[in-house]
Structures are given as structure tokens and as C-alpha cells.
Design an enzyme around this catalytic site. Structure first.
Site, PDB file in Angstrom:
ATOM      1  N   ILE A  13       0.789  -1.197   0.089  1.00 47.11           N
ATOM      2  CA  ILE A  13       0.322  -0.036  -0.078  1.00 47.11           C
ATOM      3  C   ILE A  13       0.694   1.251  -0.096  1.00 47.11           C
ATOM      4  O   ILE A  13       0.452   2.272  -0.805  1.00 47.11           O
ATOM      5  CB  ILE A  13      -0.923  -0.101   1.048  1.00 47.11           C
ATOM      6  CG1 ILE A  13      -2.110   1.089   0.922  1.00 47.11           C
ATOM      7  CG2 ILE A  13      -0.291  -0.150   2.721  1.00 47.11           C
ATOM      8  CD1 ILE A  13      -2.839   1.090  -0.351  1.00 47.11           C
ATOM      9  N   ALA A  14       2.004   1.155   0.796  1.00 43.11           N
ATOM     10  CA  ALA A  14       3.017   2.282   0.712  1.00 43.11           C
ATOM     11  C   ALA A  14       3.429   2.786  -0.578  1.00 43.11           C
ATOM     12  O   ALA A  14       3.481   4.005  -1.192  1.00 43.11           O
ATOM     13  CB  ALA A  14       3.921   2.175   1.688  1.00 43.11           C
ATOM     14  N   TYR A  56      12.723   1.669  12.447  1.00 44.83           N
ATOM     15  CA  TYR A  56      11.509   2.384  12.498  1.00 44.83           C
ATOM     16  C   TYR A  56      12.021   3.399  13.701  1.00 44.83           C
ATOM     17  O   TYR A  56      11.381   4.651  13.672  1.00 44.83           O
ATOM     18  CB  TYR A  56      10.278   1.704  13.100  1.00 44.83           C
ATOM     19  CG  TYR A  56       9.886   0.772  12.026  1.00 44.83           C
ATOM     20  CD1 TYR A  56      10.378   0.802  10.669  1.00 44.83           C
ATOM     21  CD2 TYR A  56       9.089  -0.448  12.410  1.00 44.83           C
ATOM     22  CE1 TYR A  56       9.898  -0.130   9.697  1.00 44.83           C
ATOM     23  CE2 TYR A  56       8.526  -1.486  11.423  1.00 44.83           C
ATOM     24  CZ  TYR A  56       8.891  -1.141   9.972  1.00 44.83           C
ATOM     25  OH  TYR A  56       8.550  -2.023   9.005  1.00 44.83           O
ATOM     26  N   LYS A  95      -5.435   2.104   8.168  1.00 50.16           N
ATOM     27  CA  LYS A  95      -6.598   0.951   8.602  1.00 50.16           C
ATOM     28  C   LYS A  95      -6.072  -0.390   8.639  1.00 50.16           C
ATOM     29  O   LYS A  95      -5.619  -0.598   7.716  1.00 50.16           O
ATOM     30  CB  LYS A  95      -7.956   1.396   7.769  1.00 50.16           C
ATOM     31  CG  LYS A  95      -7.933   1.665   6.233  1.00 50.16           C
ATOM     32  CD  LYS A  95      -7.565   0.654   5.477  1.00 50.16           C
ATOM     33  CE  LYS A  95      -8.081  -0.846   5.670  1.00 50.16           C
ATOM     34  NZ  LYS A  95      -7.517  -1.728   4.586  1.00 50.16           N
ATOM     35  N   ARG A 163      -0.053 -12.231   5.108  1.00 47.02           N
ATOM     36  CA  ARG A 163      -0.761 -11.496   6.407  1.00 47.02           C
ATOM     37  C   ARG A 163      -2.386 -11.606   6.385  1.00 47.02           C
ATOM     38  O   ARG A 163      -2.747 -11.627   7.461  1.00 47.02           O
ATOM     39  CB  ARG A 163      -0.463  -9.992   6.354  1.00 47.02           C
ATOM     40  CG  ARG A 163      -0.825  -9.209   5.415  1.00 47.02           C
ATOM     41  CD  ARG A 163      -0.686  -7.594   5.598  1.00 47.02           C
ATOM     42  NE  ARG A 163      -1.432  -6.873   4.761  1.00 47.02           N
ATOM     43  CZ  ARG A 163      -2.450  -6.361   4.720  1.00 47.02           C
ATOM     44  NH1 ARG A 163      -3.254  -6.773   5.630  1.00 47.02           N
ATOM     45  NH2 ARG A 163      -3.008  -5.647   3.604  1.00 47.02           N
TER      46      ARG A 163
HETATM   47  N1  LIG Z   1      -5.933   2.217   2.325  1.00 50.00           N
HETATM   48  C1  LIG Z   1      -5.798   1.136   1.612  1.00 50.00           C
HETATM   49  O1  LIG Z   1      -6.264   1.299   0.511  1.00 50.00           O
HETATM   50  C2  LIG Z   1      -5.304  -0.217   2.032  1.00 50.00           C
HETATM   51  C3  LIG Z   1      -4.926  -1.015   1.038  1.00 50.00           C
HETATM   52  C4  LIG Z   1      -4.081  -2.108   1.524  1.00 50.00           C
HETATM   53  C5  LIG Z   1      -3.699  -2.146   2.853  1.00 50.00           C
HETATM   54  N2  LIG Z   1      -3.910  -1.206   3.617  1.00 50.00           N
HETATM   55  C6  LIG Z   1      -3.380  -1.162   5.054  1.00 50.00           C
HETATM   56  O2  LIG Z   1      -1.946  -0.898   5.206  1.00 50.00           O
HETATM   57  C7  LIG Z   1      -1.297  -1.923   5.874  1.00 50.00           C
HETATM   58  C8  LIG Z   1      -0.273  -2.701   5.280  1.00 50.00           C
HETATM   59  O3  LIG Z   1      -0.842  -3.607   4.293  1.00 50.00           O
HETATM   60  P1  LIG Z   1       0.090  -4.053   2.853  1.00 50.00           P
HETATM   61  O4  LIG Z   1      -1.023  -4.686   1.990  1.00 50.00           O
HETATM   62  O5  LIG Z   1       0.837  -2.873   2.288  1.00 50.00           O
HETATM   63  O6  LIG Z   1       1.076  -4.890   3.780  1.00 50.00           O
HETATM   64  P2  LIG Z   1       2.499  -5.502   3.154  1.00 50.00           P
HETATM   65  O7  LIG Z   1       2.602  -5.408   1.613  1.00 50.00           O
HETATM   66  O8  LIG Z   1       2.622  -6.839   3.890  1.00 50.00           O
HETATM   67  O9  LIG Z   1       3.511  -4.421   3.613  1.00 50.00           O
HETATM   68  C9  LIG Z   1       3.701  -4.509   5.054  1.00 50.00           C
HETATM   69  C10 LIG Z   1       4.801  -3.887   5.496  1.00 50.00           C
HETATM   70  O10 LIG Z   1       5.269  -3.701   7.035  1.00 50.00           O
HETATM   71  C11 LIG Z   1       6.640  -3.656   7.337  1.00 50.00           C
HETATM   72  N3  LIG Z   1       6.444  -4.689   8.335  1.00 50.00           N
HETATM   73  C12 LIG Z   1       6.658  -4.534   9.892  1.00 50.00           C
HETATM   74  N4  LIG Z   1       6.512  -5.390  10.542  1.00 50.00           N
HETATM   75  C13 LIG Z   1       5.941  -6.581  10.055  1.00 50.00           C
HETATM   76  C14 LIG Z   1       5.744  -7.869   9.996  1.00 50.00           C
HETATM   77  N5  LIG Z   1       5.662  -8.068  11.516  1.00 50.00           N
HETATM   78  N6  LIG Z   1       5.347  -8.489   9.208  1.00 50.00           N
HETATM   79  C15 LIG Z   1       5.455  -8.003   7.930  1.00 50.00           C
HETATM   80  N7  LIG Z   1       5.610  -7.054   7.610  1.00 50.00           N
HETATM   81  C16 LIG Z   1       5.982  -5.828   8.593  1.00 50.00           C
HETATM   82  C17 LIG Z   1       7.171  -4.377   6.137  1.00 50.00           C
HETATM   83  O11 LIG Z   1       7.921  -3.553   5.956  1.00 50.00           O
HETATM   84  P3  LIG Z   1       9.550  -3.369   6.145  1.00 50.00           P
HETATM   85  O12 LIG Z   1       9.917  -4.855   6.587  1.00 50.00           O
HETATM   86  O13 LIG Z   1      10.395  -3.251   4.812  1.00 50.00           O
HETATM   87  O14 LIG Z   1       9.921  -2.524   7.225  1.00 50.00           O
HETATM   88  C18 LIG Z   1       6.274  -4.532   4.963  1.00 50.00           C
HETATM   89  O15 LIG Z   1       6.699  -4.125   3.695  1.00 50.00           O
HETATM   90  C19 LIG Z   1      -2.301  -2.641   6.450  1.00 50.00           C
HETATM   91  O16 LIG Z   1      -2.824  -2.093   7.824  1.00 50.00           O
HETATM   92  C20 LIG Z   1      -3.372  -2.602   5.608  1.00 50.00           C
HETATM   93  O17 LIG Z   1      -4.895  -2.703   6.161  1.00 50.00           O
HETATM   94  C21 LIG Z   1      -4.498  -0.081   3.320  1.00 50.00           C
END
Ligand SMILES: NC(=O)c1ccc[n+]([C@@H]2O[C@H](COP(=O)([O-])OP(=O)(O)OC[C@H]3O[C@@H](n4cnc5c(N)ncnc54)[C@H](OP(=O)(O)O)[C@@H]3O)[C@@H](O)[C@H]2O)c1
Length: 330
Positions: A13-14, A56, A95, A163
Site C-alpha cells: 500500500i505504501a 523505525y 486502517k 498477512r
Molecule cells: N488504504 C488502503 O487502500 C489499503 C490497502 C491495502 C492495505 N492497507 C493497510 O496497509 C497496511 C499494510 O498493508 P500492505 O498490504 O501494504 O502490507 P504488506 O505489503 O505486507 O507490507 C507491510 C510492510 O510492513 C512492514 N512490517 C513491519 N512489521 C512487519 C511484520 N511483522 N510482518 C510483515 N511486515 C511488517 C514491512 O516493511 P519492512 O519490513 O520493509 O519494514 C512490510 O513491507 C495494513 O494495515 C492494511 O490494512 C490499506
């Protein structure tokens, strides 16, 4: 004043959200933090970010960062947000804000105690189409609002390692998808007096799908559905005594609404979003911080707490026990 942003957790998402910074006046994306030096460097290169932090803690302590966008899995939001707020750094937290009422209240208390800005990244609330819908409702366009209906389902076939199915990473339909339908209902109807839910759990203990019925003392109601295994249209409808407003798919990032006034032809009201739609929440945070305000009136912490309480009740009805993350940085 330029508001200097940092990103924590450069995942899926980032990548999408930061691409919208070009639509945000007065904001500069200056730093990213990852637990992996390679991931951080690759993200910084993709998005033209000057500084990469390998922890972080380091980005929170960076005096050149005013606000961090927290995009880790939800259970990790709590410790990161608390650390940032206590260090005087503002937060925009993805969220679901946390996975527990306790965690969300702790973060809200830290924000209020320190006077540092905090907001849940519930991007839907800032879409021009949603703003228009709320104005119409406030003007009485559909009379007295009695009911909200909304669904959001995806056919997620990721493995148990992802996740989405991991309890430790806040998996399940509720915190990823249910949060949208619950927040939409909360935005229109406020806090319910009754919460019912019926659904199924995965072997990992997280919820796969559920219907949620919210009840209000005067008979108003919300009927909601979310699923990680069934794709659904992703539509929402607000029903009143004088008509209804339809938010067509997908309602959580709409570019138009349909107003059905009783006895009249439906009116389509187009309201396109900037960029991929994340720009509007980024603009809100940037403007509030520049103005020295501690909260957003559109997505206040009290609403985030109310939504989290409903999700806690839903989890309870389903027999799901969310695994909250630690209160400190890991
Ligand atoms: N607003 C929206 O449209 C939207 C859409 C999707 C998701 N989201 C939200 O955004 C958040 C992240 O979702 P995502 O789909 O982007 O997740 P993701 O692709 O799995 O990325 C999460 C990032 O968090 C970091 N992280 C920190 N602690 C972690 C752990 N214990 N296990 C795994 N990763 C960890 C990792 O970065 P590093 O390891 O590089 O630090 C990882 O790249 C969630 O809360 C989700 O609900 C929002």
C-alpha cells in the site's frame, strides 16, 4: 510551511499511496524506514526519497520528519504510533488503526496527551464523492436516514503465509475489508447500541467472512457484509424517508454517487478524485499539521475508537481473538 513526511513499512500500500504526493501542496516526502536496508533503498529509489532509515526508531527520531505514514500490518501500528507520538512526531496510521479497543484508546490517549496530530488513514472519507454525499444528507436530500447497507468482498487466494490469513499480522476479512463497511456505517449513523455478526473462521483463527447487523435505539440499522473468499460488488446505499443515495462500486473509493429522490428521476453526481484517491487524506493531514491542529474533523479519533469498538464486538460474536501487537517498538 512545508510538512515533511516519512514512510514506515514500504510494502504494497505504501507504494500506491506515496505516488499521490504529487497532488499534495505543501508536502514533501523526505524519508523512508524499513527493517531491510535493501527494501528501503529500493523504495527510496522508486519514489525519489532522499533518506533511508534502517529502523523505525531512527525515522521517528529524525528531526527532519514531521509526520510518519504507518503502513505496516495492523498489529504493529500500536507500538509504532505510540513511539512516534511520544517523540513528538505526528502519525497517519493505516486502517485498521489497531486490532483492539485497548490499543486504539492508548494511541488516541497519547495523541491527546501530547497534542501531536494523529489520524486513521480511512481514505474513503476524504473522497469528493463522499464529501458530496454527506452534504446532501445534511441538507435533507433523502429525509431522515434509516438504514445503511454495504458490502466489500474479495476472492483472496493467497496462502496461509500471507498477512491476510495470519492472526499475528492482523489477518482476516474484518480488519482489512470489514473496517470499510463498519466505518461507512459509523460515519452516517454513529455508534450502534447492538452488534450482531455471523460468519466463518479460517483454521488460523481469523475471520473469512461475515454479515454484520448494527442496531440503533430508535430502530435505525446497518446491514453489512465482508469476505476474503467471495468477490462482491463493493457497493453502498444510504436509505432515508425521502429517497436513497447509492455509492456504486467500489464504494470505498468512489468517483460518483446516484441520488434517488422520492418520485424523481435519479441524478448522477460525478466527483472524480485526485491521483489514485489517496491524495485527499494526505492533503487533510498536511493542512491540519500546517495549521497546528491535533486532529481531523473528518476522521476524528473518537470515530476511530467507535469503529474499533464495533469491530471488537464483531470479533467477539464470531469467536475470533485478535492478536494485538506490542505497545513498544519491536
Ligand atoms: N488504504 C488502503 O487502500 C489499503 C490497502 C491495502 C492495505 N492497507 C493497510 O496497509 C497496511 C499494510 O498493508 P500492505 O498490504 O501494504 O502490507 P504488506 O505489503 O505486507 O507490507 C507491510 C510492510 O510492513 C512492514 N512490517 C513491519 N512489521 C512487519 C511484520 N511483522 N510482518 C510483515 N511486515 C511488517 C514491512 O516493511 P519492512 O519490513 O520493509 O519494514 C512490510 O513491507 C495494513 O494495515 C492494511 O490494512 C490499506
Amino acid at each position: 510551511m512545508t510538512v515533511r513526511w516519512g514512510v514506515i513499512g514500504p510494502g504494497r500500500i505504501a507504494d500506491k499511496v506515496v505516488a499521490d504526493f504529487g497532488h499534495v501542496p505543501g508536502a514533501e516526502l523526505v524519508a523512508v524506514a524499513s527493517r531491510s536496508a535493501e527494501r528501503g533503498a529500493a523504495f527510496a529509489q522508486r519514489h525519489g526519497i532522499a533518506r533511508v532509515h534502517e529502523s523505525y526508531r531512527a525515522i521517528i527520531d529524525d528531526p527532519g520528519v514531521d509526520v510518519v505514514y504507518v503502513a505496516t500490518p495492523h498489529p504493529q501500528h500500536r507500538g509504532i504510533a505510540l513511539a512516534a507520538l511520544n517523540a513528538g512526531t505526528a502519525v497517519l496510521v493505516e486502517k485498521a488503526f489497531t486490532v483492539s479497543s485497548v490499543g486504539t484508546r492508548e494511541v488516541a490517549a497519547a495523541a491527546r496527551g501530547t497534542g501531536v496530530f494523529a489520524m486513521e488513514a480511512m481514505w474513503t472519507r476524504f473522497f469528493p464523492a463522499v464529501v458530496r454525499m454527506r452534504d446532501l444528507i445534511a441538507d435533507g436530500a433523502i429525509g431522515d436516514v434509516r438504514s445503511v447497507q454495504a458490502d466489500l468482498g474479495v476472492r483472496n487466494q493467497s496462502g496461509p503465509d500471507d498477512r491476510f490469513y495470519s492472526a499475528e499480522l492482523g489477518g482476516g476479512a474484518l480488519f482489512d475489508l470489514g473496517v470499510y463497511v463498519v466505518s461507512f456505517a459509523q460515519m452516517i449513523l454513529g455508534s450502534p447500541s447492538e452488534v450482531s455478526a455471523h460468519g466463518t473462521l479460517a483454521e488460523t483463527g481469523v475471520d473469512v467472512e461475515e454479515s454484520i447487523l448494527l442496531g440503533y435505539p430508535d430502530g435505525r440499522s446497518a446491514a453489512l457484509y465482508c469476505s476474503l473468499q467471495c468477490a462482491t460488488p463493493g457497493a453502498a446505499r444510504v436509505v432515508g424517508t425521502e429517497g436513497w443515495i447509492e455509492v456504486p462500486p467500489r464504494f470505498h473509493h468512489p468517483d460518483r454517487i446516484l441520488l434517488h429522490r422520492h418520485g424523481a428521476e435519479p441524478e448522477e453526481i460525478g466527483a472524480p478524485a485526485l491521483g489514485a484517491g489517496y491524495a485527499h487524506e494526505l492533503i487533510e493531514v498536511t493542512e491540519r499539521i500546517a495549521a497546528g491542529e491535533p486532529e481531523s474533523a473528518v476522521m476524528p479519533l473518537s470515530d476511530t475508537i467507535a469503529v474499533q469498538d464495533v469491530m471488537a464486538a464483531v470479533a467477539d460474536r464470531l469467536g475470533m481473538v485478535p492478536v494485538e501487537g506490542p505497545a513498544t517498538l519491536e
